[in-house]
Motif scaffolding. Sequence first.
Motif, PDB file in Angstrom:
ATOM      1  N   GLY A  10       0.833  -1.205   0.000  1.00 43.54           N
ATOM      2  CA  GLY A  10       0.000   0.000   0.000  1.00 43.54           C
ATOM      3  C   GLY A  10       0.870   1.258   0.000  1.00 43.54           C
ATOM      4  O   GLY A  10       2.104   1.169   0.025  1.00 43.54           O
ATOM      5  N   GLN A  11       0.228   2.403  -0.031  1.00 47.76           N
ATOM      6  CA  GLN A  11       0.984   3.668  -0.036  1.00 47.76           C
ATOM      7  C   GLN A  11       1.896   3.757   1.187  1.00 47.76           C
ATOM      8  O   GLN A  11       3.103   3.985   1.074  1.00 47.76           O
ATOM      9  N   VAL A  12       1.309   3.545   2.361  1.00 52.42           N
ATOM     10  CA  VAL A  12       2.085   3.651   3.603  1.00 52.42           C
ATOM     11  C   VAL A  12       2.994   2.435   3.752  1.00 52.42           C
ATOM     12  O   VAL A  12       4.166   2.556   4.130  1.00 52.42           O
ATOM     13  N   ARG A  31      -1.030 -10.885   1.172  1.00 55.09           N
ATOM     14  CA  ARG A  31      -2.200 -11.768   1.088  1.00 55.09           C
ATOM     15  C   ARG A  31      -1.848 -13.225   0.836  1.00 55.09           C
ATOM     16  O   ARG A  31      -2.559 -14.118   1.263  1.00 55.09           O
ATOM     17  N   GLY A  35      -0.680 -13.273   5.379  1.00 56.17           N
ATOM     18  CA  GLY A  35      -1.045 -11.914   5.796  1.00 56.17           C
ATOM     19  C   GLY A  35      -2.356 -11.444   5.186  1.00 56.17           C
ATOM     20  O   GLY A  35      -2.574 -10.242   5.031  1.00 56.17           O
ATOM     21  N   LEU A  37      -5.907 -10.400   5.449  1.00 54.43           N
ATOM     22  CA  LEU A  37      -6.751  -9.942   6.556  1.00 54.43           C
ATOM     23  C   LEU A  37      -8.202 -10.419   6.457  1.00 54.43           C
ATOM     24  O   LEU A  37      -8.980 -10.200   7.379  1.00 54.43           O
ATOM     25  N   ALA A  60      -5.369  -2.347   4.990  1.00 56.92           N
ATOM     26  CA  ALA A  60      -6.717  -1.920   5.370  1.00 56.92           C
ATOM     27  C   ALA A  60      -7.618  -1.988   4.147  1.00 56.92           C
ATOM     28  O   ALA A  60      -7.137  -1.974   3.007  1.00 56.92           O
ATOM     29  N   THR A  62      -9.651   0.212   2.089  1.00 55.04           N
ATOM     30  CA  THR A  62      -9.625   1.686   2.009  1.00 55.04           C
ATOM     31  C   THR A  62     -10.546   2.271   0.923  1.00 55.04           C
ATOM     32  O   THR A  62     -10.487   3.470   0.665  1.00 55.04           O
ATOM     33  N   SER A 100      -5.321   4.696  11.629  1.00 50.67           N
ATOM     34  CA  SER A 100      -6.751   4.958  11.478  1.00 50.67           C
ATOM     35  C   SER A 100      -6.911   6.310  10.767  1.00 50.67           C
ATOM     36  O   SER A 100      -5.959   6.800  10.158  1.00 50.67           O
ATOM     37  N   TYR A 125     -16.864   2.907   6.073  1.00 53.07           N
ATOM     38  CA  TYR A 125     -15.406   2.846   6.226  1.00 53.07           C
ATOM     39  C   TYR A 125     -15.004   3.396   7.598  1.00 53.07           C
ATOM     40  O   TYR A 125     -14.264   2.746   8.352  1.00 53.07           O
ATOM     41  N   LYS A 129     -13.274   1.361  10.734  1.00 54.02           N
ATOM     42  CA  LYS A 129     -11.962   1.767  11.261  1.00 54.02           C
ATOM     43  C   LYS A 129     -12.078   2.049  12.760  1.00 54.02           C
ATOM     44  O   LYS A 129     -11.183   1.717  13.536  1.00 54.02           O
ATOM     45  N   THR A 148      -4.560   9.396  10.625  1.00 53.31           N
ATOM     46  CA  THR A 148      -4.000  10.312   9.655  1.00 53.31           C
ATOM     47  C   THR A 148      -5.068  10.756   8.653  1.00 53.31           C
ATOM     48  O   THR A 148      -6.234  10.375   8.764  1.00 53.31           O
ATOM     49  N   VAL A 151      -4.037  10.868   2.605  1.00 53.76           N
ATOM     50  CA  VAL A 151      -2.722  10.263   2.323  1.00 53.76           C
ATOM     51  C   VAL A 151      -2.439  10.225   0.812  1.00 53.76           C
ATOM     52  O   VAL A 151      -3.314   9.916   0.016  1.00 53.76           O
TER      53      VAL A 151
HETATM   54  N1  LIG Z   1      -5.488   6.768   1.930  1.00 57.84           N
HETATM   55  C1  LIG Z   1      -5.922   7.712   2.752  1.00 57.84           C
HETATM   56  O1  LIG Z   1      -6.245   8.845   2.328  1.00 57.84           O
HETATM   57  C2  LIG Z   1      -5.996   7.442   4.243  1.00 57.84           C
HETATM   58  C3  LIG Z   1      -6.506   8.465   5.066  1.00 57.84           C
HETATM   59  C4  LIG Z   1      -6.553   8.239   6.434  1.00 57.84           C
HETATM   60  C5  LIG Z   1      -6.137   7.025   6.966  1.00 57.84           C
HETATM   61  N2  LIG Z   1      -5.683   6.043   6.127  1.00 57.84           N
HETATM   62  C6  LIG Z   1      -5.273   4.775   6.729  1.00 57.84           C
HETATM   63  O2  LIG Z   1      -3.872   4.624   6.528  1.00 57.84           O
HETATM   64  C7  LIG Z   1      -3.548   3.231   6.385  1.00 57.84           C
HETATM   65  C8  LIG Z   1      -2.734   3.025   5.122  1.00 57.84           C
HETATM   66  O3  LIG Z   1      -3.516   3.478   4.020  1.00 57.84           O
HETATM   67  P1  LIG Z   1      -2.964   3.497   2.522  1.00 57.84           P
HETATM   68  O4  LIG Z   1      -3.405   4.779   1.913  1.00 57.84           O
HETATM   69  O5  LIG Z   1      -1.538   3.117   2.512  1.00 57.84           O
HETATM   70  O6  LIG Z   1      -3.855   2.335   1.902  1.00 57.84           O
HETATM   71  P2  LIG Z   1      -3.710   1.619   0.488  1.00 57.84           P
HETATM   72  O7  LIG Z   1      -2.691   2.282  -0.353  1.00 57.84           O
HETATM   73  O8  LIG Z   1      -5.110   1.453  -0.017  1.00 57.84           O
HETATM   74  O9  LIG Z   1      -3.125   0.206   0.889  1.00 57.84           O
HETATM   75  C9  LIG Z   1      -3.868  -0.698   1.615  1.00 57.84           C
HETATM   76  C10 LIG Z   1      -3.103  -1.994   1.641  1.00 57.84           C
HETATM   77  O10 LIG Z   1      -3.933  -2.960   2.315  1.00 57.84           O
HETATM   78  C11 LIG Z   1      -3.855  -4.156   1.598  1.00 57.84           C
HETATM   79  N3  LIG Z   1      -5.033  -4.970   1.821  1.00 57.84           N
HETATM   80  C12 LIG Z   1      -6.323  -4.691   1.552  1.00 57.84           C
HETATM   81  N4  LIG Z   1      -7.095  -5.735   1.867  1.00 57.84           N
HETATM   82  C13 LIG Z   1      -6.258  -6.687   2.355  1.00 57.84           C
HETATM   83  C14 LIG Z   1      -6.435  -7.995   2.839  1.00 57.84           C
HETATM   84  N5  LIG Z   1      -7.637  -8.572   2.887  1.00 57.84           N
HETATM   85  N6  LIG Z   1      -5.358  -8.692   3.256  1.00 57.84           N
HETATM   86  C15 LIG Z   1      -4.105  -8.148   3.197  1.00 57.84           C
HETATM   87  N7  LIG Z   1      -3.868  -6.918   2.734  1.00 57.84           N
HETATM   88  C16 LIG Z   1      -4.939  -6.201   2.326  1.00 57.84           C
HETATM   89  C17 LIG Z   1      -3.758  -3.759   0.151  1.00 57.84           C
HETATM   90  O11 LIG Z   1      -3.242  -4.838  -0.568  1.00 57.84           O
HETATM   91  P3  LIG Z   1      -3.376  -4.952  -2.142  1.00 57.84           P
HETATM   92  O12 LIG Z   1      -2.357  -3.972  -2.663  1.00 57.84           O
HETATM   93  O13 LIG Z   1      -3.051  -6.361  -2.402  1.00 57.84           O
HETATM   94  O14 LIG Z   1      -4.783  -4.573  -2.468  1.00 57.84           O
HETATM   95  C18 LIG Z   1      -2.796  -2.578   0.255  1.00 57.84           C
HETATM   96  O15 LIG Z   1      -1.459  -3.039   0.241  1.00 57.84           O
HETATM   97  C19 LIG Z   1      -4.878   2.483   6.416  1.00 57.84           C
HETATM   98  O16 LIG Z   1      -5.102   2.013   7.715  1.00 57.84           O
HETATM   99  C20 LIG Z   1      -5.905   3.554   6.093  1.00 57.84           C
HETATM  100  O17 LIG Z   1      -7.168   3.250   6.650  1.00 57.84           O
HETATM  101  C21 LIG Z   1      -5.584   6.228   4.771  1.00 57.84           C
END
Ligand SMILES: NC(=O)c1ccc[n+]([C@@H]2O[C@H](COP(=O)([O-])OP(=O)(O)OC[C@H]3O[C@@H](n4cnc5c(N)ncnc54)[C@H](OP(=O)(O)O)[C@@H]3O)[C@@H](O)[C@H]2O)c1
Length: 293
Positions: A10-12, A31, A35, A37, A60, A62, A100, A125, A129, A148, A151
């Motif tokens: 994911g991004q983070v 996955r 891992g 989820l 997560a 998302t 979160s 969502y 969370k 946060t 993102v």
């Molecule tokens: N994006 C935002 O604007 C934002 C804002 C506030 C908080 N957050 C929080 O920050 C955290 C990181 O967010 P992010 O933006 O990095 O999210 P992201 O880029 O959407 O990445 C989410 C990651 O979760 C993985 N994932 C989803 N379902 C899964 C499952 N069943 N089993 C294993 N892995 C799974 C995805 O894997 P795949 O690549 O295989 O799909 C992806 O690597 C999250 O907790 C999010 O709720 C994000």
Amino acid sequence: MRILLLGKRGQVGWELQRALAPLGELKMLDRTDGGDLTRPIEVAESIRAFMPDVVVNAAAYTSVDRAETEQELARTVNAAAVAAIARSCTEVGAWFVHYSTDYVFDGSGQRPWLETDVPAPLNVYGRTKLEGESAIVESGCRYLLFRTSWVYAARGGNFPKTMLRLAAERDEVRVINDQFGAPTSAELIADVTAHCIRQAISDESLAGIYHLAASGCTTWHDYANWVLAAAASQRHQGGHRPVLIPVPSSEFSTPARRPLNSRLDTHKLRSRFGLCLPHWQDGVGRMLAEVLQ
Ligand SMILES: NC(=O)c1ccc[n+]([C@@H]2O[C@H](COP(=O)([O-])OP(=O)(O)OC[C@H]3O[C@@H](n4cnc5c(N)ncnc54)[C@H](OP(=O)(O)O)[C@@H]3O)[C@@H](O)[C@H]2O)c1
């Protein structure tokens, strides 16, 4: 230190691969190798097998709009799996680092949200969370929980890249101008996470919920405007600039409601960990320099 990272793609998660590596032995699961989820029991088993000192969960569900129709999946990933991870961390004595969102709040008022403010999510969502947060707090494990907002990262799709694409295609782009928040880079989140783990591991009193966002505040419209101006100046050319039309959220019909006020008060994080959080424009400028080179 043994660290287990979930959600490495994911991004983070991608930035955490870099930021966590110097802290110790880093194992990453996705996955396909224990891992996933949607299989909380298997994830818990993976934790017991590795016996980490710290579990960092960047995985997560998302998709904010899709969550309205995929409630069960969102709840499994964001709440049930998080609860299982927290229980395993309690069992093996590991710290749990989790993320979160500002979407746990209802977006009312204009004051930046404090960690002690009462959450009231507007969408599925945000509710899932929040359920994940509660499970961590109730599990009895030692945790760092970072809320946060907005993102983005150089890798993958994001709002600035979408604006650059639309700018090239259109003469006019309508952008929401009544939601307020701070665009926060995955890079900053990862670096702050590593810094906080290093301190918390030797001072348990630092465990808790923290708001983590870049400094400053903007709207999606002003953010887009800044991105287009910065991109034009980085390319040293005027280029095609569409007219950005500010519109209220009510003009965009989306399945999930979004909070108007996503400002997060980061004083607790800065003061307890001795951190300085850069202005959101610094990170977005760096990201643009990377993607436009
Ligand atoms: N994006 C935002 O604007 C934002 C804002 C506030 C908080 N957050 C929080 O920050 C955290 C990181 O967010 P992010 O933006 O990095 O999210 P992201 O880029 O959407 O990445 C989410 C990651 O979760 C993985 N994932 C989803 N379902 C899964 C499952 N069943 N089993 C294993 N892995 C799974 C995805 O894997 P795949 O690549 O295989 O799909 C992806 O690597 C999250 O907790 C999010 O709720 C994000």
